[in-house]
Each structure stands twice: as C-alpha cells, then as structure tokens.
Design a protein around this motif. Structure first.
Motif, PDB file in Angstrom:
ATOM      1  N   PHE A 190       0.824  -1.213   0.000  1.00  0.00           N
ATOM      2  CA  PHE A 190       0.000   0.000   0.000  1.00  0.00           C
ATOM      3  C   PHE A 190       0.860   1.266   0.000  1.00  0.00           C
ATOM      4  O   PHE A 190       0.472   2.278  -0.594  1.00  0.00           O
ATOM      5  CB  PHE A 190      -0.954  -0.011   1.193  1.00  0.00           C
ATOM      6  CG  PHE A 190      -2.063  -1.022   1.083  1.00  0.00           C
ATOM      7  CD1 PHE A 190      -2.783  -1.146  -0.094  1.00  0.00           C
ATOM      8  CD2 PHE A 190      -2.383  -1.865   2.146  1.00  0.00           C
ATOM      9  CE1 PHE A 190      -3.798  -2.085  -0.217  1.00  0.00           C
ATOM     10  CE2 PHE A 190      -3.395  -2.811   2.032  1.00  0.00           C
ATOM     11  CZ  PHE A 190      -4.099  -2.915   0.849  1.00  0.00           C
ATOM     12  N   ARG A 193       1.929   1.730  -3.538  1.00  0.00           N
ATOM     13  CA  ARG A 193       0.783   2.086  -4.377  1.00  0.00           C
ATOM     14  C   ARG A 193       0.377   3.540  -4.202  1.00  0.00           C
ATOM     15  O   ARG A 193       0.201   4.276  -5.183  1.00  0.00           O
ATOM     16  CB  ARG A 193      -0.381   1.164  -4.038  1.00  0.00           C
ATOM     17  CG  ARG A 193      -1.669   1.419  -4.786  1.00  0.00           C
ATOM     18  CD  ARG A 193      -2.675   0.343  -4.422  1.00  0.00           C
ATOM     19  NE  ARG A 193      -3.993   0.602  -4.961  1.00  0.00           N
ATOM     20  CZ  ARG A 193      -5.038  -0.207  -4.776  1.00  0.00           C
ATOM     21  NH1 ARG A 193      -4.892  -1.317  -4.072  1.00  0.00           N
ATOM     22  NH2 ARG A 193      -6.214   0.082  -5.287  1.00  0.00           N
ATOM     23  N   TYR A 194       0.245   3.983  -2.939  1.00  0.00           N
ATOM     24  CA  TYR A 194      -0.289   5.322  -2.695  1.00  0.00           C
ATOM     25  C   TYR A 194       0.787   6.405  -2.700  1.00  0.00           C
ATOM     26  O   TYR A 194       0.512   7.549  -3.055  1.00  0.00           O
ATOM     27  CB  TYR A 194      -1.078   5.342  -1.389  1.00  0.00           C
ATOM     28  CG  TYR A 194      -2.379   4.579  -1.496  1.00  0.00           C
ATOM     29  CD1 TYR A 194      -3.410   5.051  -2.302  1.00  0.00           C
ATOM     30  CD2 TYR A 194      -2.561   3.375  -0.827  1.00  0.00           C
ATOM     31  CE1 TYR A 194      -4.589   4.348  -2.433  1.00  0.00           C
ATOM     32  CE2 TYR A 194      -3.742   2.662  -0.957  1.00  0.00           C
ATOM     33  CZ  TYR A 194      -4.751   3.152  -1.756  1.00  0.00           C
ATOM     34  OH  TYR A 194      -5.921   2.438  -1.896  1.00  0.00           O
ATOM     35  N   LYS A 197       1.187   7.352  -6.268  1.00  0.00           N
ATOM     36  CA  LYS A 197       0.010   8.079  -6.746  1.00  0.00           C
ATOM     37  C   LYS A 197      -0.006   9.514  -6.237  1.00  0.00           C
ATOM     38  O   LYS A 197      -0.468  10.425  -6.938  1.00  0.00           O
ATOM     39  CB  LYS A 197      -1.251   7.337  -6.293  1.00  0.00           C
ATOM     40  CG  LYS A 197      -2.543   7.904  -6.855  1.00  0.00           C
ATOM     41  CD  LYS A 197      -3.757   7.152  -6.324  1.00  0.00           C
ATOM     42  CE  LYS A 197      -3.801   5.729  -6.834  1.00  0.00           C
ATOM     43  NZ  LYS A 197      -5.071   5.047  -6.422  1.00  0.00           N
ATOM     44  N   MET A 198       0.506   9.738  -5.016  1.00  0.00           N
ATOM     45  CA  MET A 198       0.459  11.074  -4.417  1.00  0.00           C
ATOM     46  C   MET A 198       1.755  11.859  -4.623  1.00  0.00           C
ATOM     47  O   MET A 198       1.930  12.933  -4.067  1.00  0.00           O
ATOM     48  CB  MET A 198       0.160  10.956  -2.921  1.00  0.00           C
ATOM     49  CG  MET A 198      -1.183  10.351  -2.617  1.00  0.00           C
ATOM     50  SD  MET A 198      -1.460  10.210  -0.830  1.00  0.00           S
ATOM     51  CE  MET A 198      -2.850   9.079  -0.782  1.00  0.00           C
ATOM     52  N   GLN A 227      -5.797  -0.626   4.367  1.00  0.00           N
ATOM     53  CA  GLN A 227      -5.552   0.193   3.179  1.00  0.00           C
ATOM     54  C   GLN A 227      -5.877   1.656   3.464  1.00  0.00           C
ATOM     55  O   GLN A 227      -5.102   2.555   3.119  1.00  0.00           O
ATOM     56  CB  GLN A 227      -6.411  -0.329   2.032  1.00  0.00           C
ATOM     57  CG  GLN A 227      -6.343   0.481   0.758  1.00  0.00           C
ATOM     58  CD  GLN A 227      -7.239  -0.102  -0.325  1.00  0.00           C
ATOM     59  OE1 GLN A 227      -7.506  -1.287  -0.354  1.00  0.00           O
ATOM     60  NE2 GLN A 227      -7.701   0.743  -1.221  1.00  0.00           N
ATOM     61  N   GLU A 231      -3.206   4.852   3.528  1.00  0.00           N
ATOM     62  CA  GLU A 231      -3.444   5.991   2.644  1.00  0.00           C
ATOM     63  C   GLU A 231      -3.494   7.288   3.447  1.00  0.00           C
ATOM     64  O   GLU A 231      -2.921   8.310   3.047  1.00  0.00           O
ATOM     65  CB  GLU A 231      -4.751   5.802   1.877  1.00  0.00           C
ATOM     66  CG  GLU A 231      -5.031   6.903   0.863  1.00  0.00           C
ATOM     67  CD  GLU A 231      -6.292   6.659   0.048  1.00  0.00           C
ATOM     68  OE1 GLU A 231      -6.540   7.421  -0.893  1.00  0.00           O
ATOM     69  OE2 GLU A 231      -7.033   5.698   0.364  1.00  0.00           O
TER      70      GLU A 231
END
Length: 321
Positions: A190, A193-194, A197-198, A227, A231
């Motif tokens: 996670f 992944r995040y 993205k950020m 998750q 995040e």
C-alpha cells in the motif's frame, strides 16, 4: 502477488491453491469471509485464470440494489414492463454472456430472486422482466457472502436448494487478524501504491513502533481498513518514514482484540472447552444476537473456522425437539 492478492501466510497460500484448482473449470464458487477480506479480488483472479478470461467479468452487489429493481438489474426488462421502462434493457446475466458474473452479498437476496437465481443455476435460462422469451445463459457464477448461510438455512431466510447449488466449491477467506504475518507485506504494497500516486516517492517505509501497533490491532474492517489507514498516513506524512496515530485505530473493538475475543491465543484444549461450553449454552447456535460468536466476541466466520479446526461437532449441542 497473485492478481493483487498480497501475502505469504499459510491462510493465503491455501486460498490461492484452491483458486488454482478451480479456476480452469466452470464450477460455481462460493467465497465466504468478513467484509474487507478481498472477496472480489479472489473472484477476479478466478475469472482471469479461467477459459472465460477474454469475456466480461460483471459484478453485482445484491445488498445495495433496491429489491424492487433486482429482477430488472439481474435479468433485464422489456419495454413497458413497468412504469418508467421506456425501452428494453439488458440485465447483468446477458452482459456477462460467455464470461463470469460475480454476485456479492448473495445472502441478502430476497426470496423471489433466490428462486429466479436457482432456475438460472439449474436450467441455465431466464426471462427478462415483462418478457416471455426464454434466454439461455452461458455464464459462470461466483458468489460471495459475509453472512453465515448455515444459520440462514436454519432461520429459513435462505433456500437450501440454492445454497447447495452455490456450495459446489466453497473457499473461505480468513480475516486479517488470523494472518497477521501478512501485515508487513500489505503495508509495503500500500505504501508503494499510494506514495507513487500522491507524488511522495521519498517514503521508504514505516517506523517499527507503528508496525507493531498495526500487528496488535484487531482489524474489524480487515484489509480494506488497513488500506485506508496507510493511505491516510501517506497523506499527512512530511518525511520519508510513515507513522500511525493510535487514535486512527479507535473503533468499537478498541485498538486490540477484545478480551472476549482472545480464545485463539489459548492452548487448543482450553480453547476447545470454552467453545464447547458456549455452544452448549447457545444450543449449538453460532451466529445471531444470541449465538456463540456474539458471546465469545468474535465473528461467526472465525468461530466456524475454529470449530472445524478443533474438530468440534456443533450439531450435538442443538436442542432436541
């Protein structure tokens, strides 16, 4: 990684082994597990490894569609079938033709839709709402539930004939609290992944104290809750190491497993005696307000799993008529 299914615990390996066994077939699969355990991910993995992978994968959440619209949603309707039906509409079964339909929260289906679904599974055919033409259905069915369907059978809120049609190949997905060795891998996944993205690719991990906090938590929301926590941590992070505020984990269950839910930490013989005593008290009932799971402070799916593991015959505790 197996279709975004992350983990190396025995529980995960067992699920993936069963997925590999049944995916190439057209057998109906029933996925059982608590909310947030990743049942849809397992369903997608089954589809992608099947001979229907090139066709559609259609999802239906039976719990969120109004009961009055379920028939139309699943099987479509003809023009003029009801007020507002201004044109013919294809249902999810027709959209999934040749592919897979995933019926999530199958335990929430009302009685009339249970009958209609049973016909599809038995006869492989249906009619649109307001129509008379019989339509053949070449669709693989994967269903999922977080309910105890065995209890629903006893309560007569779920048809036994439908249950056995769905129960061809059951797969139980264990809650996160029973596979805590996977938490580190999930956190890494996670974060990657995040953080990407950020635009926070400088984040390289999580501090040890926060990781231990995550490992000690009961996770009533399972992987979905983890998750969300990761995040949130990335959103507020200003450094390269994540930290978790303990207040983020405050729920009705508290930040750790409740005292009544710690029976799995006991020696097996002691755990077995406690479960048997509770089943005797509830006359063999596992779920529901007066069930053994509620008294022990654990989910009914977890208790069912422990009953099987400890080879307890819960039926001998049922009251005689």
């Amino acid at each position: 990684m197996f279709e975004e299914i992350v983990g190396s615990s025995p529980a995960v390996k067992e699920v993936l082994a069963r997925v590999s066994q049944v995916a190439p077939t057209d057998a109906t699969v029933l996925l059982m597990g608590e909310t947030g355990t990743g049942k849809e991910l397992i369903a997608r993995a089954l589809h992608k490894r099947s001979q229907r992978a090139a066709k559609a994968f259609v999802t239906v959440n039976c719990a969120v569609i109004p009961q009055a619209l379920l028939g139309s949603e699943l099987f479509g309707h003809e023009k003029g079938a009801f007020t507002g039906a201004l044109q013919r509409r294809l249902g999810r079964f027709e959209l999934a033709e040749g592919g897979t339909i995933f019926l999530d929260e199958i335990g929430e289906l009302p009685a009339d839709m249970q009958s209609a679904l049973l016909r599809v599974l038995q006869e492989r055919e249906f009619e649109r709402v307001g129509g008379t033409q019989t339509i053949r259905a070449d669709v693989r069915v994967i269903a999922a539930t977080n309910r105890d369907l065995h209890a629903a059978l006893i309560d007569k809120t779920f048809r036994s004939d439908l249950f056995y049609r769905l129960h061809v190949f059951p797969i139980e997905i264990r809650p996160l609290r029973e596979r805590k060795e996977d938490i580190s891998l999930l956190v890494e996944y996670f974060i990657d992944r995040y953080a990407s993205k950020m635009g926070k690719k400088n984040i390289r991990g999580i501090n040890q104290k926060s990781l231990e906090l995550l490992r000690s938590y009961f996770w009533p929301g399972n992987i979905r809750e983890l998750q969300n926590v990761i995040e949130r941590a990335i959103i507020v992070s200003e450094g390269d190491v994540l930290w978790i505020d303990e207040s983020w984990l405050s729920t009705e269950s508290g930040t750790a497993e409740p005292a009544t839910g710690t029976i799995s930490k006991l020696p097996p013989d002691r755990e077995k005696k406690i479960i048997e005593a509770t089943l005797a008290e509830t006359q063999g009932r596992v779920s529901g307000p007066s069930g053994a799971a509620r008294k022990l402070g654990i989910p009914s799916t977890t208790l069912e799993s422990r009953i099987r593991s400890l080879k307890i015959n819960k039926h001998r505790f049922k009251a005689l008529d």
